[in-house]
Design a protein around this motif. Structure first.
Motif, mmCIF file in Angstrom:
data_model
loop_
_atom_site.group_PDB
_atom_site.id
_atom_site.type_symbol
_atom_site.label_atom_id
_atom_site.label_comp_id
_atom_site.label_asym_id
_atom_site.label_seq_id
_atom_site.Cartn_x
_atom_site.Cartn_y
_atom_site.Cartn_z
ATOM 1 N N GLY A 14 2.244 0.785 8.166
ATOM 2 C CA GLY A 14 3.689 1.014 7.762
ATOM 3 C C GLY A 14 4.077 -0.079 6.647
ATOM 4 O O GLY A 14 5.389 0.095 6.235
ATOM 5 N N SER A 15 3.136 -0.955 6.269
ATOM 6 C CA SER A 15 3.654 -2.011 5.345
ATOM 7 C C SER A 15 2.500 -2.825 4.797
ATOM 8 O O SER A 15 1.407 -2.598 5.559
ATOM 9 C CB SER A 15 4.856 -2.833 5.783
ATOM 10 O OG SER A 15 4.382 -3.693 7.019
ATOM 11 N N GLY A 16 2.592 -3.743 3.806
ATOM 12 C CA GLY A 16 1.725 -4.624 3.829
ATOM 13 C C GLY A 16 0.034 -4.113 3.253
ATOM 14 O O GLY A 16 -0.021 -3.046 2.558
ATOM 15 N N ARG A 19 -0.804 -0.403 4.385
ATOM 16 C CA ARG A 19 -0.073 0.391 3.464
ATOM 17 C C ARG A 19 -0.701 0.569 2.311
ATOM 18 O O ARG A 19 -1.224 1.899 1.665
ATOM 19 C CB ARG A 19 1.380 0.092 3.110
ATOM 20 C CG ARG A 19 2.036 1.125 2.087
ATOM 21 C CD ARG A 19 3.616 0.708 1.983
ATOM 22 N NE ARG A 19 4.249 1.239 3.013
ATOM 23 C CZ ARG A 19 5.705 1.184 3.286
ATOM 24 N NH1 ARG A 19 6.234 0.380 2.237
ATOM 25 N NH2 ARG A 19 6.328 1.605 4.277
ATOM 26 N N ASP A 36 1.686 2.992 13.011
ATOM 27 C CA ASP A 36 2.511 1.520 13.101
ATOM 28 C C ASP A 36 3.185 1.418 14.291
ATOM 29 O O ASP A 36 3.730 2.455 14.884
ATOM 30 C CB ASP A 36 3.189 1.568 11.695
ATOM 31 C CG ASP A 36 3.400 0.110 11.546
ATOM 32 O OD1 ASP A 36 2.650 -0.649 10.510
ATOM 33 O OD2 ASP A 36 4.682 -0.487 11.800
ATOM 34 N N SER A 38 6.171 0.308 13.921
ATOM 35 C CA SER A 38 7.422 1.063 13.515
ATOM 36 C C SER A 38 7.176 2.382 12.820
ATOM 37 O O SER A 38 6.470 2.474 11.701
ATOM 38 C CB SER A 38 7.794 -0.015 12.005
ATOM 39 O OG SER A 38 8.949 0.683 11.332
ATOM 40 N N GLY A 41 8.522 2.523 9.243
ATOM 41 C CA GLY A 41 7.554 2.100 8.212
ATOM 42 C C GLY A 41 6.427 3.260 7.991
ATOM 43 O O GLY A 41 5.848 3.344 7.062
ATOM 44 N N GLU A 44 7.767 5.882 5.987
ATOM 45 C CA GLU A 44 7.893 5.468 4.540
ATOM 46 C C GLU A 44 6.589 5.546 3.885
ATOM 47 O O GLU A 44 6.340 6.130 2.675
ATOM 48 C CB GLU A 44 8.633 4.304 4.540
ATOM 49 C CG GLU A 44 9.955 4.201 5.039
ATOM 50 C CD GLU A 44 10.533 2.883 4.847
ATOM 51 O OE1 GLU A 44 10.000 1.943 4.871
ATOM 52 O OE2 GLU A 44 11.818 2.699 5.058
ATOM 53 N N THR A 45 5.544 5.155 4.228
ATOM 54 C CA THR A 45 4.148 5.266 3.716
ATOM 55 C C THR A 45 3.687 6.614 3.579
ATOM 56 O O THR A 45 3.173 6.769 2.660
ATOM 57 C CB THR A 45 3.168 4.343 4.656
ATOM 58 O OG1 THR A 45 3.620 2.944 4.799
ATOM 59 C CG2 THR A 45 1.842 4.275 4.005
ATOM 60 N N THR A 189 2.609 -10.315 1.594
ATOM 61 C CA THR A 189 3.256 -9.212 2.560
ATOM 62 C C THR A 189 4.478 -9.611 3.301
ATOM 63 O O THR A 189 5.030 -10.825 3.603
ATOM 64 C CB THR A 189 2.141 -8.772 3.528
ATOM 65 O OG1 THR A 189 2.128 -9.692 4.714
ATOM 66 C CG2 THR A 189 0.618 -8.828 2.965
ATOM 67 N N PRO A 190 4.949 -8.361 3.917
ATOM 68 C CA PRO A 190 6.236 -8.561 4.761
ATOM 69 C C PRO A 190 5.926 -9.625 5.953
ATOM 70 O O PRO A 190 6.603 -10.372 6.539
ATOM 71 C CB PRO A 190 6.468 -7.130 5.439
ATOM 72 C CG PRO A 190 6.150 -6.364 4.219
ATOM 73 C CD PRO A 190 4.814 -6.935 3.602
#
Length: 250
Positions: A14-16, A19, A36, A38, A41, A44-45, A189-190
């Motif tokens: 979902g991030s970083g 993703r 993920d 989230s 997240g 979104e990916t 990353t986040p």
């Protein structure tokens, strides 16, 4: 396309880094399931991948819990129709002095970063054994090799992640399942943002020890992740691939 028609699950995508790997795999021809904790997240990916014309699905999962991992695997297999590659990139990295780590925080880090690898790896490997093989990539860290202040629980989890990878190899190679570790260095990353006062302090502290003169970006991890998932690494298993700008060379 080095991963054409491959079917993949990436946790923590979902991030970083997760993703970035998911996007990199999609561009190499893979169909990806974004898993993920989230859902926002993950979606979104997946949306950003689909916007480039590739195939991606989003699933929510907390890798600490077997029932959620098994549900993720069931849904992913239903959507993908199989599984060729499992990337375990879910992780957390709280910063706490050893004397201040609570039992609850210790358990949360170990359960996410280490138990999560066990649960996801086992679920993937059970399917791959039946299917005739596959690839599992565990995202560990340069801190599987060295320690830094205020992250004893994190380095313990990543040291364990390096060794669970080796243990999996010994048991699973006979089923044509390859397992390797991807070990990033300090990456923006986040989970480890460098655009905060604390992040900048870490950046300034670590910079002199990185021969390449910069910290990593999530996209820096993609090439190694694609290599480990592709047929180019068909005789590579049990390895740790460091992507740390030379940090551990000093």
């Amino acid at each position: 396309m080095r991963l054409k028609s491959r079917k993949c699950i990436i946790t923590g995508a979902g991030s970083g880094i997760g993703r970035a790997i998911a996007k990199g795999y999609a561009r190499e021809g893979a169909t990806v399931v974004i898993a993920d904790a989230s859902l926002r997240g993950a979606e979104e990916t997946a949306t950003s991948i689909r916007a480039e014309g590739f195939i991606a699905e989003a699933i929510t999962v907390d890798v600490r819990f077997r029932d959620q991992v098994e549900h993720m695997m069931f849904c992913a297999l239903e959507r993908l129709g199989g599984l060729d590659i499992m990337v375990c990139a879910a992780g957390i990295s709280p910063v706490t002095h050893f004397l201040d780590i609570s039992e609850e925080e210790w358990d949360r880090v170990i359960d996410t970063n280490l138990k999560g690898l066990f649960l996801c790896g086992q679920a993937a490997a059970r399917h791959m054994k039946t299917a005739g093989g596959g690839v599992i990539i565990n995202v560990t860290s340069q801190l599987s090799e060295v320690a830094q202040p205020k992250c004893t629980h994190y380095v313990a989890s990543k040291g364990g992640a390096k060794m669970i990878t080796k243990g999996m190899v010994v048991d699973l190679a006979q089923y044509n399942i390859r397992i390797n570790s991807l070990a990033p260095g300090l990456t923006n990353t986040p989970m480890n943002p460098l655009d905060t006062p604390e992040g900048m302090a870490e950046y300034v502290k670590v910079m002199p020890h990185i021969p390449m003169g910069r910290v990593g970006q999530p996209e820096d991890m993609v090439g190694a992740a694609v290599f480990l998932a592709s047929d180019e690494s068909s005789y590579v298993t049990g390895a740790t691939v460091l992507v740390d700008g030379g940090y551990l060379a000093l």
